[in-house]
Design a protein around this motif. Structure first.
Motif: not given
Length: 201
Positions: A17-25, A152-156, A164-176
């Motif tokens: 198991s692992f913790r996954f934060d999608a950035g939105a509920v 524009g920051r919804v990523r796979e 898994l999909v998430f919204v990249d809420t990081s300041r630089p927008g570089a989450r991969r």
């Protein structure tokens, strides 16, 4: 919707198991199971499973009326619509019309109503708290996400075979990655092995 840390622990049916934060509920909710090949990841087997998920933070929607089988079905339909819409946005494809209609329909239900408690120092949801209200909150959050500044920051996840999909809420927008501890580290390990394989003898 309450503010607070999003994210849930995801369990692999093969173990681990692992913790996954999608950035939105709403995106966290999209990862509670699925259809077809993703049915093995199902966590909402019974109405009570949905009630338990909605009661967790940051939504904290402790339902005052039991979840019905019909509401559980509606929840899974909304979940699939959120999943499909998120993947379409991540791939810069048009959103599926049926998914949009499902999200809009769920959002039309009466929302959760906040009220002050604890002498005016805390907030809770006004009773009655029903599943349809919580699902409406998730649908409305998805609408805000798809139409707002983070659209524009919804990523796979860039990991191999990781949907898994998430919204990249990081300041630089570089989450991969869905998680550095999971796909990020796997990528680093593969890159290291590739360098060693092509390096000097």
């Amino acid at each position: 919707m309450r503010t607070g840390t999003t994210g849930r622990v995801l369990h692999d049916p093969k173990g681990g198991s692992f913790r996954f934060d999608a950035g939105a509920v709403c995106l966290d909710f999209a990862h509670t199971g699925g259809e077809g090949d993703y049915a093995v990841f199902e966590t909402l087997h019974e109405p009570g499973d949905l009630a338990g998920w909605l009661a967790q933070p940051p939504l904290d929607a402790a339902l005052t009326t039991p979840v019905t089988s019909r509401e559980l079905g509606a929840a899974k339909t909304l979940r699939q619509a959120i999943w499909e819409a998120a993947h379409a946005r991540a791939a810069e494809r048009p959103l599926p019309a049926e998914a949009v209609a499902t999200i809009n329909r769920a959002a039309q239900a009466a929302p959760l109503v906040p009220e002050l408690s604890g002498g005016g120092t805390a907030a809770t949801w006004a009773s009655p708290v029903r599943a349809t209200q919580a699902l409406s909150a998730l649908a409305r959050e998805m609408i805000d996400l798809l139409s707002g500044p983070l659209s524009g920051r919804v990523r796979e996840c860039a990991g191999e075979d990781c949907p898994l999909v998430f919204v990249d809420t990081s300041r630089p927008g570089a989450r991969r990655w869905c998680s550095m501890e999971r796909c990020g580290n796997r990528h680093k390990l593969r890159a290291l092995r590739a360098r060693r394989a092509t390096g000097p003898p």
